[in-house]
Design a protein around this motif. Structure first.
Motif, PDB file in Angstrom:
ATOM      1  N   THR A  45      -3.699  -2.240   7.715  1.00 25.76           N
ATOM      2  CA  THR A  45      -4.339  -3.452   7.180  1.00 25.76           C
ATOM      3  C   THR A  45      -5.154  -4.414   7.932  1.00 25.76           C
ATOM      4  O   THR A  45      -4.622  -4.893   9.171  1.00 25.76           O
ATOM      5  CB  THR A  45      -3.519  -4.159   5.668  1.00 25.76           C
ATOM      6  OG1 THR A  45      -2.767  -3.707   5.100  1.00 25.76           O
ATOM      7  CG2 THR A  45      -4.779  -6.104   5.152  1.00 25.76           C
ATOM      8  N   LEU A  70       1.157  -1.252  -0.426  1.00 23.72           N
ATOM      9  CA  LEU A  70       0.244   0.158   0.015  1.00 23.72           C
ATOM     10  C   LEU A  70       1.067   1.071   0.141  1.00 23.72           C
ATOM     11  O   LEU A  70       0.373   2.487  -0.499  1.00 23.72           O
ATOM     12  CB  LEU A  70      -0.326   0.201   1.245  1.00 23.72           C
ATOM     13  CG  LEU A  70      -1.913  -0.634   1.120  1.00 23.72           C
ATOM     14  CD1 LEU A  70      -2.611  -0.806   2.210  1.00 23.72           C
ATOM     15  CD2 LEU A  70      -2.786  -1.024   0.064  1.00 23.72           C
ATOM     16  N   ASN A  93      -4.439   0.082  -6.104  1.00 21.80           N
ATOM     17  CA  ASN A  93      -3.762   0.118  -5.085  1.00 21.80           C
ATOM     18  C   ASN A  93      -4.681   1.370  -3.846  1.00 21.80           C
ATOM     19  O   ASN A  93      -4.263   1.797  -4.443  1.00 21.80           O
ATOM     20  CB  ASN A  93      -2.138  -0.283  -5.342  1.00 21.80           C
ATOM     21  CG  ASN A  93      -1.701   0.285  -3.921  1.00 21.80           C
ATOM     22  OD1 ASN A  93      -1.888   0.991  -2.858  1.00 21.80           O
ATOM     23  ND2 ASN A  93      -0.811  -1.438  -4.059  1.00 21.80           N
ATOM     24  N   LYS A  94      -4.741   0.470  -2.861  1.00 21.99           N
ATOM     25  CA  LYS A  94      -5.906   1.735  -2.431  1.00 21.99           C
ATOM     26  C   LYS A  94      -4.738   2.817  -2.090  1.00 21.99           C
ATOM     27  O   LYS A  94      -4.946   4.095  -1.124  1.00 21.99           O
ATOM     28  CB  LYS A  94      -6.161   0.784  -1.428  1.00 21.99           C
ATOM     29  CG  LYS A  94      -7.584  -0.013  -1.886  1.00 21.99           C
ATOM     30  CD  LYS A  94      -9.369   0.764  -1.903  1.00 21.99           C
ATOM     31  CE  LYS A  94     -10.005  -0.164  -2.358  1.00 21.99           C
ATOM     32  NZ  LYS A  94     -10.858   0.747  -3.250  1.00 21.99           N
ATOM     33  N   GLY A  95      -3.744   2.745  -1.379  1.00 16.08           N
ATOM     34  CA  GLY A  95      -2.252   3.249  -1.174  1.00 16.08           C
ATOM     35  C   GLY A  95      -2.076   4.803  -2.275  1.00 16.08           C
ATOM     36  O   GLY A  95      -2.105   5.852  -1.618  1.00 16.08           O
ATOM     37  N   LEU A 141      -1.826   4.552   6.164  1.00 15.45           N
ATOM     38  CA  LEU A 141      -2.535   3.225   5.841  1.00 15.45           C
ATOM     39  C   LEU A 141      -2.096   1.363   7.258  1.00 15.45           C
ATOM     40  O   LEU A 141      -1.355   1.679   7.753  1.00 15.45           O
ATOM     41  CB  LEU A 141      -1.085   2.467   4.685  1.00 15.45           C
ATOM     42  CG  LEU A 141      -0.647   3.885   3.776  1.00 15.45           C
ATOM     43  CD1 LEU A 141       0.620   3.706   2.905  1.00 15.45           C
ATOM     44  CD2 LEU A 141      -1.818   4.308   2.525  1.00 15.45           C
ATOM     45  N   SER A 192      -4.075  -4.327  -3.127  1.00 12.86           N
ATOM     46  CA  SER A 192      -2.895  -3.435  -3.041  1.00 12.86           C
ATOM     47  C   SER A 192      -1.487  -3.832  -3.890  1.00 12.86           C
ATOM     48  O   SER A 192      -0.364  -3.778  -3.869  1.00 12.86           O
ATOM     49  CB  SER A 192      -2.520  -4.247  -1.548  1.00 12.86           C
ATOM     50  OG  SER A 192      -2.121  -5.885  -1.610  1.00 12.86           O
TER      51      SER A 192
END
Ligand code: INI
Length: 164
Positions: free
Chosen positions: A89, A39, A143-145, A87, A137
């Motif tokens: 998870t 991320l 990618n969520k980052g 960030l 990711s």
């Protein structure tokens, strides 16, 4: 299949995201670090695409998602960054622990931005399975980052516009 996203702007259309000169913080939780590292790499790619300089990115790591809000709030309070990307998870286990960690991270991150006036992005994945984490990711722009990085630049620019 990509969801079409509309970003805030006077026209409602996706604004130009020129992040040159913006200072961006990243607070990452080490728990599930193989996912969070991916991320974080996505966030760095997103910031680079927006023209944010490496020298203008400050990074901090915390043990888990539960600790992210405090680090983000204290970083925001320093006044040295224009936006922060959080960030982490959190993957559901067999106990209610998951709900408490997610709840605290979500509420705390929102509280950090509301109490400081610095945009704090919610790049904390909350998932049922590790596969869902891997799917969000990856090396692409889904990618969520990466998504959180664009949000950080957009919000930093928007608040500068509103304040001026
Ligand atoms: N922290 C996470 O970031 N993700 C998780 O999935 C997780 N689980 O499953 O427990 C997790 N727990 C640690 C928590 O964030 C704190 O670091 C810990 O409770 C100490 O305060």
């Amino acid at each position: 299949r990509r969801r079409q996203m509309t970003r805030a702007g006077s026209s409602g259309a996706m604004p130009e995201l020129n992040g040159k000169g913006l200072r961006i913080g990243i607070v990452s939780a080490r728990f599930n670090d193989h996912i969070v590292t991916a991320l974080r790499d996505g966030a760095l790619r997103g910031l680079e695409r927006c023209g944010v300089s490496d020298n203008d990115i400050v990074e901090h790591w915390v043990p888990g998602a539960f600790e992210v809000p405090l680090a983000a709030k204290v970083l925001a309070e320093t006044g040295t960054v224009d936006a922060i990307i959080c960030l982490g998870t959190v993957i559901r286990g067999d106990t209610p622990h998951f709900e408490y960690v997610c709840e605290a991270a979500t509420r705390g991150i929102q509280d950090a931005q509301m109490s400081t006036g610095i945009p704090v992005m919610f790049g904390v994945l909350t998932l049922n399975t590790e596969q869902q984490a891997i799917d969000r990711s990856g090396p692409g722009t889904d990618n969520k980052g990466d998504e959180a990085a664009l949000g950080a630049v957009e919000m930093a620019l928007l608040l500068k516009t509103i304040r001026n």
